[in-house]
Design an enzyme around this catalytic site. Sequence first.
Site, short mmCIF file in Angstrom:
data_model
loop_
_atom_site.label_atom_id
_atom_site.label_comp_id
_atom_site.label_asym_id
_atom_site.label_seq_id
_atom_site.Cartn_x
_atom_site.Cartn_y
_atom_site.Cartn_z
N VAL A 1 3.36 4.32 -1.02
CA VAL A 1 3.78 5.18 -1.69
C VAL A 1 5.64 5.10 -2.50
CG1 VAL A 1 1.57 5.83 -2.27
CG2 VAL A 1 3.35 7.05 -1.47
N SER B 1 -2.84 -1.03 9.34
CA SER B 1 -4.10 -0.83 10.30
C SER B 1 -4.81 -1.19 9.26
CB SER B 1 -4.36 0.33 10.86
OG SER B 1 -4.11 0.86 9.61
N GLY C 1 2.98 -4.15 8.87
CA GLY C 1 2.92 -2.62 9.15
C GLY C 1 1.37 -1.87 8.61
N HIS D 1 -1.77 1.21 -3.98
CA HIS D 1 -1.74 2.71 -3.81
C HIS D 1 -0.80 4.27 -4.26
CE1 HIS D 1 -3.66 1.77 0.05
NE2 HIS D 1 -5.11 1.43 -0.74
N CYS E 1 2.85 19.86 -18.09
CA CYS E 1 2.71 18.65 -18.69
C CYS E 1 3.12 18.65 -20.02
CB CYS E 1 1.25 17.69 -19.46
SG CYS E 1 1.10 16.90 -20.44
N GLN F 1 0.98 -1.53 -0.05
CA GLN F 1 0.14 0.24 0.22
C GLN F 1 0.70 0.94 -0.19
OE1 GLN F 1 -3.76 -0.73 3.06
NE2 GLN F 1 -2.26 -2.01 3.47
N ASN G 1 2.72 -6.32 13.76
CA ASN G 1 2.48 -4.67 14.24
C ASN G 1 2.77 -5.22 15.62
OD1 ASN G 1 1.05 -2.61 14.64
ND2 ASN G 1 -0.16 -3.09 12.24
C1 BV8 Z 1 -11.80 3.41 -3.73
C2 BV8 Z 1 -1.89 7.40 -1.27
C3 BV8 Z 1 -13.29 2.73 -4.86
C4 BV8 Z 1 -2.18 8.50 -0.96
C5 BV8 Z 1 -4.10 5.79 0.26
C6 BV8 Z 1 -16.48 7.10 0.56
C7 BV8 Z 1 -16.14 7.89 -0.38
C8 BV8 Z 1 -15.30 6.95 -1.18
C9 BV8 Z 1 -14.17 6.42 -0.98
C10 BV8 Z 1 -14.69 5.57 0.12
C11 BV8 Z 1 -15.52 6.05 1.32
N1 BV8 Z 1 -15.58 5.51 2.53
C12 BV8 Z 1 -14.89 4.13 2.09
C13 BV8 Z 1 -14.70 4.41 1.15
C14 BV8 Z 1 -12.91 3.87 0.69
C15 BV8 Z 1 -11.68 4.23 1.29
C16 BV8 Z 1 -11.02 4.05 2.03
O1 BV8 Z 1 -11.01 2.94 2.47
N2 BV8 Z 1 -11.43 5.12 3.13
C17 BV8 Z 1 -10.97 4.55 4.61
C18 BV8 Z 1 -10.26 5.50 5.35
C19 BV8 Z 1 -12.71 3.90 5.38
N3 BV8 Z 1 -10.65 3.64 -0.22
C20 BV8 Z 1 -11.23 4.36 -0.99
O2 BV8 Z 1 -11.42 5.04 -1.38
C21 BV8 Z 1 -10.20 3.40 -1.97
N4 BV8 Z 1 -10.78 3.45 -3.14
O3 BV8 Z 1 -12.32 2.39 -2.07
O4 BV8 Z 1 -12.16 3.16 -4.68
C22 BV8 Z 1 -13.82 3.98 -4.77
C23 BV8 Z 1 -14.18 5.09 -6.04
C24 BV8 Z 1 -15.11 5.44 -5.79
C25 BV8 Z 1 -15.90 6.35 -4.68
C26 BV8 Z 1 -16.23 5.01 -3.13
C27 BV8 Z 1 -15.67 4.09 -3.84
C28 BV8 Z 1 -8.76 3.60 -2.53
C29 BV8 Z 1 -7.47 4.39 -1.57
C30 BV8 Z 1 -6.72 4.67 -1.40
C31 BV8 Z 1 -6.14 6.40 -0.69
N5 BV8 Z 1 -4.98 6.31 -0.63
N6 BV8 Z 1 -2.55 6.37 0.04
C32 BV8 Z 1 -0.95 9.03 -0.57
O5 BV8 Z 1 -0.22 8.41 0.11
O6 BV8 Z 1 -0.68 10.46 -0.24
S1 BV8 Z 1 -4.69 4.73 1.20
C33 BV8 Z 1 -3.09 5.86 2.82
O7 BV8 Z 1 -3.59 4.88 4.10
C34 BV8 Z 1 -1.37 5.12 2.38
O8 BV8 Z 1 -1.51 5.08 1.35
C35 BV8 Z 1 -1.31 4.24 3.11
O9 BV8 Z 1 -0.37 2.52 2.52
C36 BV8 Z 1 -2.79 3.34 3.26
C37 BV8 Z 1 -2.85 2.49 4.69
O10 BV8 Z 1 -2.19 3.21 6.24
P1 BV8 Z 1 -1.59 2.01 6.76
O11 BV8 Z 1 -0.21 1.68 5.26
O12 BV8 Z 1 -2.42 1.14 7.34
O13 BV8 Z 1 -0.53 2.84 7.24
P2 BV8 Z 1 -1.56 3.39 8.51
O14 BV8 Z 1 -0.95 4.45 9.46
O15 BV8 Z 1 -2.74 3.32 9.28
O16 BV8 Z 1 -0.85 1.96 9.70
C38 BV8 Z 1 0.18 2.09 10.30
C39 BV8 Z 1 0.27 0.89 10.64
O17 BV8 Z 1 1.72 0.44 11.44
C40 BV8 Z 1 0.21 0.83 12.27
O18 BV8 Z 1 -1.52 -0.67 12.58
C41 BV8 Z 1 1.30 0.70 13.52
O19 BV8 Z 1 0.33 -0.25 14.34
C42 BV8 Z 1 1.90 -0.02 12.71
N7 BV8 Z 1 3.15 0.15 12.75
C43 BV8 Z 1 3.99 0.99 12.97
N8 BV8 Z 1 4.86 1.17 13.41
C44 BV8 Z 1 5.28 0.33 12.97
C45 BV8 Z 1 4.75 -0.93 12.18
N9 BV8 Z 1 4.42 -2.21 12.01
C46 BV8 Z 1 5.28 -2.75 11.93
N10 BV8 Z 1 6.88 -1.90 11.71
C47 BV8 Z 1 7.07 -0.57 12.37
N11 BV8 Z 1 8.06 -0.31 12.97
ZN ZN Z 2 -0.74 16.20 -20.29
#
Ligand code: BV8
Ligand code: ZN
Length: 258
Positions: A105, A201, A199, A121, A159, A103, A225
């Site tokens: 980037v 959530s 890594g 992503h 572009c 996931q 995690n």
């Molecule tokens: C989609 C790129 C179909 C950008 C990212 C309303 C309208 C539209 C969509 C939705 C909606 N409601 C819900 C949705 C779906 C939505 C979604 O899931 N929302 C969530 C928040 C509820 N999803 C989408 O929109 C996806 N597309 O559904 O398309 C669609 C189309 C149109 C309309 C409807 C549906 C697109 C999702 C992609 C978003 N882009 N990133 C950027 O980076 O700027 S996601 C972003 O969160 C990051 O990429 C990241 O990878 C991702 C997930 O987060 P995590 O990687 O889990 O990171 P986080 O910080 O949360 O957790 C870290 C973990 O690591 C923790 O658990 C921690 O304990 C642990 N940790 C910490 N240290 C360590 C460790 N583990 C191991 N070792 C360590 N040392």
């Molecule tokens: Zn262009």
Amino acid sequence: MAPIEPDPALVDAVRSAQRVVVFSGAGMSAESGVPTFRDALTGLWERFDPMELATPEAWARDPALVWAWYEWRAALVRRVRPNAGHVALADWARATDLTVVTQNVDDLHERAGSTVAAHLHGSLFAPRCSACARPAELDDVRFAGPGHEPAERITPPACVACGAPVRPGTVWFGEDLPAESWRVAVGAAENCDLMVVVGTSGVVYPAAELPVRAVRAGATVVEINPDPTDLTAAVTHSWRATAARALPALAAAAGSGR
Ligand code: BV8
Ligand code: ZN
């Protein structure tokens, strides 16, 4: 720090695995110094919410602010290095059929030597035209060195083909995942015998479906995690450990540690 030991049942699963999938999230890069997605942002960006900035609406409203945020993140990734977890996965893949689906980037898996089968992503390093989608050939020199003053607004480049603003190459909330990446990721999740979820959530969909698809297909799924997550109840093993400590132990158990 003394190496950590995986649970014997986990060692057996790793030893017998023929097709391994690693599904990584932001925690994979935390020990490299990249803040996780839900960590409080630092410095200039601490008053912004990533959930708010990583959206088409934020881009439409203020492209220079969104572009500056991504430039800041890309420059930060350029300044850090893959950690022992990234390196262990590249080692493990030399001895076992191992597929990385991320996931993230950042490009830390690649810089450690892994081939990434799917960047669900997108990537900080694949900017493209917001209109004609032509990949933008931006030289990395723009991520100036340590003296690089983070700016709160940077006008996105135009572009070269059509003059529209170049956008970050990441998937924003509300945008579909790249179809080919999703197809590859689902295929890998449903055909592996071991999935290592590290890594994440597990709150972002559809990516967070992948571990459940692997469990349903009969795979052993281990979560690495330091904290419990939304996926903990669904997985076979949940190991309270960090990526840079646990992955070298798993790679060693697989018999391919350095
Ligand atoms: C989609 C790129 C179909 C950008 C990212 C309303 C309208 C539209 C969509 C939705 C909606 N409601 C819900 C949705 C779906 C939505 C979604 O899931 N929302 C969530 C928040 C509820 N999803 C989408 O929109 C996806 N597309 O559904 O398309 C669609 C189309 C149109 C309309 C409807 C549906 C697109 C999702 C992609 C978003 N882009 N990133 C950027 O980076 O700027 S996601 C972003 O969160 C990051 O990429 C990241 O990878 C991702 C997930 O987060 P995590 O990687 O889990 O990171 P986080 O910080 O949360 O957790 C870290 C973990 O690591 C923790 O658990 C921690 O304990 C642990 N940790 C910490 N240290 C360590 C460790 N583990 C191991 N070792 C360590 N040392
Ligand atoms: Zn262009």
